[in-house]
Scaffold this motif. Structure first.
Motif, PDB file in Angstrom:
ATOM      1  N   THR A  20     125.133  85.852 -57.616  1.00 25.40           N
ATOM      2  CA  THR A  20     124.594  84.473 -57.246  1.00 25.40           C
ATOM      3  C   THR A  20     123.257  84.373 -58.742  1.00 25.40           C
ATOM      4  N   GLY A  74     124.911  84.750 -49.664  1.00 25.99           N
ATOM      5  CA  GLY A  74     126.362  85.037 -49.704  1.00 25.99           C
ATOM      6  C   GLY A  74     126.492  86.294 -49.973  1.00 25.99           C
ATOM      7  N   ASP A  75     128.724  86.108 -50.757  1.00 26.69           N
ATOM      8  CA  ASP A  75     128.902  88.047 -50.603  1.00 26.69           C
ATOM      9  C   ASP A  75     129.399  87.836 -51.926  1.00 26.69           C
ATOM     10  N   THR A  76     128.724  86.500 -53.430  1.00 22.62           N
ATOM     11  CA  THR A  76     128.822  87.051 -54.710  1.00 22.62           C
ATOM     12  C   THR A  76     127.552  87.404 -55.806  1.00 22.62           C
ATOM     13  N   GLU A 126     126.838  80.082 -59.097  1.00 18.45           N
ATOM     14  CA  GLU A 126     126.385  78.595 -58.277  1.00 18.45           C
ATOM     15  C   GLU A 126     126.084  79.294 -56.854  1.00 18.45           C
ATOM     16  N   GLY A 127     127.149  80.022 -56.988  1.00 18.01           N
ATOM     17  CA  GLY A 127     127.430  80.335 -55.254  1.00 18.01           C
ATOM     18  C   GLY A 127     127.945  79.839 -54.413  1.00 18.01           C
ATOM     19  N   LYS A 128     128.907  80.156 -53.660  1.00 17.41           N
ATOM     20  CA  LYS A 128     129.750  78.393 -52.855  1.00 17.41           C
ATOM     21  C   LYS A 128     128.848  77.435 -52.004  1.00 17.41           C
ATOM     22  N   ALA A 129     128.758  76.849 -52.130  1.00 15.99           N
ATOM     23  CA  ALA A 129     128.665  75.368 -51.486  1.00 15.99           C
ATOM     24  C   ALA A 129     128.747  75.408 -50.235  1.00 15.99           C
ATOM     25  N   ASP A 130     129.038  76.336 -49.620  1.00 17.26           N
ATOM     26  CA  ASP A 130     128.699  76.158 -47.674  1.00 17.26           C
ATOM     27  C   ASP A 130     126.886  77.007 -48.161  1.00 17.26           C
ATOM     28  N   ASP A 131     126.566  77.851 -48.930  1.00 12.35           N
ATOM     29  CA  ASP A 131     125.735  78.807 -48.776  1.00 12.35           C
ATOM     30  C   ASP A 131     124.398  77.710 -50.320  1.00 12.35           C
ATOM     31  N   ARG A 132     124.586  77.046 -50.106  1.00 15.44           N
ATOM     32  CA  ARG A 132     123.505  76.011 -51.330  1.00 15.44           C
ATOM     33  C   ARG A 132     122.369  76.078 -50.293  1.00 15.44           C
TER      34      ARG A 132
END
Length: 225
Positions: free
Chosen positions: A152, A148-150, A80-86
């Protein structure tokens, strides 16, 4: 156990990849869209839009590939990725859902299925597909992942259609899009992709694209009975 209604086409393949990446248990339910099984009352109770994929998770039905990816990633906290990247995640998922996917599909249709003489439509949808590829190619410069950097669900979702680049765009495929090509090759080399590709290959889906298959696949092209 998640029931996964599947046909070996780009949108269901996104969900297949997600399930293989995450290891969530599922029951594969073949949906032979060339035989018209998507139009049965039983399946339309799950997906009123009569298209693959769809899932049933307990008492919950979910249809449309991107909705399924969002639902599963949020419920099971996977990819789901990072919350900051929502906000970025939602933006790219909608770009794929409303742009990349539909225009790729229309480019395939008018380049390979439509009668001759529709040059305007062929050019329109091909150029729009190319434009969406250009947007992604520019975005992926100096980036390994879409959001982001992952890795997803944005990457999973885009992979489903980018995998068909040569069918959508022609023989050149991804050659004009070096950043997108690099990204695709990285995603496509993941072990889960190889596992996703063999899902359903033991099922005898209809292969002949005869008149009955065309009526099942493109019902809006035919008069209602």
């Amino acid at each position: 156990m998640i029931k996964f209604y599947f046909h070996h086409t780009p949108n269901p393949m996104k969900v297949a990849l997600f399930l293989e990446e995450t290891g969530l248990p599922f029951e594969l339910v073949p949906l032979d869209t060339l035989k018209g099984e998507q139009h049965t009352p039983e399946f339309k109770a799950i997906n009123p839009n009569a298209k693959a994929p769809a899932i049933v998770d307990g008492e919950t039905r979910v249809f449309d590939s991107n909705a399924i990816l969002m639902y599963l990633s949020e419920k099971y906290a996977k990819l789901e990725g990072k919350a900051d990247d929502r906000a970025e995640m939602l933006s790219w998922l909608m770009f794929i859902a409303s742009g990349l996917g539909p225009y790729s599909g229309q480019s395939v249709h008018f380049r390979h299925m439509a009668p001759e003489g529709l040059d305007y439509a062929v050019n329109r949808y091909l150029r729009e597909a190319q434009r969406h590829y250009e947007v992604l190619d520019t975005h992926l410069e100096d980036r390994d992942f879409i959001v982001g950097d992952t890795y997803t669900i944005a990457d999973v979702s885009a992979w489903g259609w980018i995998d068909k680049a040569s069918v959508v765009l022609g023989e050149e495929g991804l050659a004009p899009y070096p950043n997108l090509k690099r990204w695709f090759e990285s995603i496509d080399s993941r072990p889960a992709v190889a596992r996703a590709r063999v899902i359903g290959t033991d099922i005898a889906f209809k292969k002949e694209f005869d008149e009955d298959a065309k009526k099942a696949f493109f019902p809006s092209n035919y008069p209602k009975h």
